[in-house]
Write a protein that holds these residues in place. Structure first.
Motif, PDB file in Angstrom:
ATOM      1  N   THR A  75       2.759   0.677  -6.233  1.00 47.11           N
ATOM      2  CA  THR A  75       1.780   0.068  -5.321  1.00 47.11           C
ATOM      3  C   THR A  75       0.382   0.567  -5.701  1.00 47.11           C
ATOM      4  N   LYS A 110       8.155   2.077  -4.935  1.00 47.96           N
ATOM      5  CA  LYS A 110       7.811   1.090  -5.949  1.00 47.96           C
ATOM      6  C   LYS A 110       6.321   1.209  -6.296  1.00 47.96           C
ATOM      7  N   ASP A 122      14.767   1.171  -2.797  1.00 49.82           N
ATOM      8  CA  ASP A 122      13.609   1.444  -3.650  1.00 49.82           C
ATOM      9  C   ASP A 122      12.408   1.827  -2.784  1.00 49.82           C
ATOM     10  N   PHE A 123      12.350   3.125  -2.427  1.00 51.61           N
ATOM     11  CA  PHE A 123      11.288   3.577  -1.533  1.00 51.61           C
ATOM     12  C   PHE A 123       9.946   3.667  -2.243  1.00 51.61           C
ATOM     13  N   ASP A 168      -2.785  -0.677  -4.017  1.00 52.27           N
ATOM     14  CA  ASP A 168      -2.857  -0.615  -2.559  1.00 52.27           C
ATOM     15  C   ASP A 168      -4.030   0.261  -2.105  1.00 52.27           C
ATOM     16  N   CYS A 185      -0.843  -4.317   8.444  1.00 47.35           N
ATOM     17  CA  CYS A 185       0.102  -3.764   9.424  1.00 47.35           C
ATOM     18  C   CYS A 185      -0.333  -4.022  10.869  1.00 47.35           C
ATOM     19  N   ASP A 235       7.164  -7.920  12.833  1.00 46.41           N
ATOM     20  CA  ASP A 235       8.345  -8.068  11.971  1.00 46.41           C
ATOM     21  C   ASP A 235       9.647  -7.680  12.660  1.00 46.41           C
ATOM     22  N   PRO A 253       8.674  -0.697   4.905  1.00 44.82           N
ATOM     23  CA  PRO A 253       7.657  -0.967   3.877  1.00 44.82           C
ATOM     24  C   PRO A 253       6.272  -0.413   4.237  1.00 44.82           C
ATOM     25  N   TRP A 254       5.921  -0.396   5.530  1.00 44.11           N
ATOM     26  CA  TRP A 254       4.621   0.188   5.919  1.00 44.11           C
ATOM     27  C   TRP A 254       4.611   1.686   5.615  1.00 44.11           C
ATOM     28  N   THR A 301       6.535   3.401   3.506  1.00 42.31           N
ATOM     29  CA  THR A 301       6.576   3.749   2.074  1.00 42.31           C
ATOM     30  C   THR A 301       5.204   3.534   1.432  1.00 42.31           C
ATOM     31  N   ARG A 302       4.469   2.531   1.921  1.00 39.04           N
ATOM     32  CA  ARG A 302       3.088   2.368   1.408  1.00 39.04           C
ATOM     33  C   ARG A 302       2.226   3.552   1.834  1.00 39.04           C
TER      34      ARG A 302
END
Ligand code: URA
Length: 193
Positions: free
Chosen positions: A7, A5, A2-3, A10, A19, A24, A111-112, A114-115
């Motif tokens: 946000t 989603k 799920d690239f 944000d 970030c 991580d 996740p960084w 994709t945001r």
């Protein structure tokens, strides 16, 4: 995966703050800089590479070493420059000795990215090389056969081209990349027609 989603709350400030001190994955332990991304934060075209090299790690900006100089030339060929596009990488920290980022490193960093994609909201995604194309288009992506073709990635037009480092190693691939860049240029022009 799920690239894309939701946000909608944000912001760039929030993302940068979240970030900034990321640990991580193991790459956080050996980085000099976390290489976040650069360019126009509302660009129509976003370029995604693999991971920072030595110069990028030292300077904190993507594609500033030899591959970056070639990327700049490639952008110029189609009347683009860094101020008109957004540039980021699959991983934000340099893999030791420039090895390919490992699957768990890519997963930790995704996740960084994709945001960032959600915030830029580009119409066109351009993947630089096999690693980025495999992460976003399909795991069995074959760069030699499928570069320059259009795909749908989360509702966006997406294409992979050879990584500038590959073009430095093998200049024989440059004519094909020139054709791909012209294809990209036509697609960008279509956005405004
Ligand atoms: N190679 C990449 O994939 N990204 C960079 O930022 C530099 C070199």
């Amino acid at each position: 995966m799920d690239f894309f989603k939701d946000t909608t709350d944000d912001t760039w400030e929030k993302l940068r703050a979240d970030c900034r001190h990321c640990m991580d994955c193991e790459l956080g332990k050996t980085r000099h800089s976390l290489v976040f991304g650069v360019g126009c934060e509302s660009a129509d075209v976003m370029f995604i590479g693999e991971g920072p090299g030595e110069q990028e790690d030292l300077q904190g900006e993507p594609f500033v070493g030899p591959a970056g100089k070639l990327l700049d030339t490639m952008l110029e060929l189609i009347d683009l420059d860094r101020s008109k596009v957004y540039i980021a990488n699959i991983v934000k920290c340099r893999p030791p000795r420039n090895r390919d980022p490992l699957p768990d490193e890519q997963a930790a960093c995704m996740p960084w990215l994709t945001r960032q994609i959600d915030l830029v909201d580009p119409k066109i995604l351009v993947f630089l090389g096999r690693i980025a194309a495999m992460a976003f288009i399909k795991p069995d992506f074959r760069i030699t056969r499928e570069h320059g073709q259009w795909f749908d990635v989360g509702g966006r037009r997406a294409m992979a081209i050879y990584h500038p480092s590959a073009l430095l190693r093998d200049p024989g691939k440059r004519p094909e990349t020139f054709v791909d860049l012209k294809t990209l240029q036509r697609e960008i022009k279509n956005l405004y027609d």
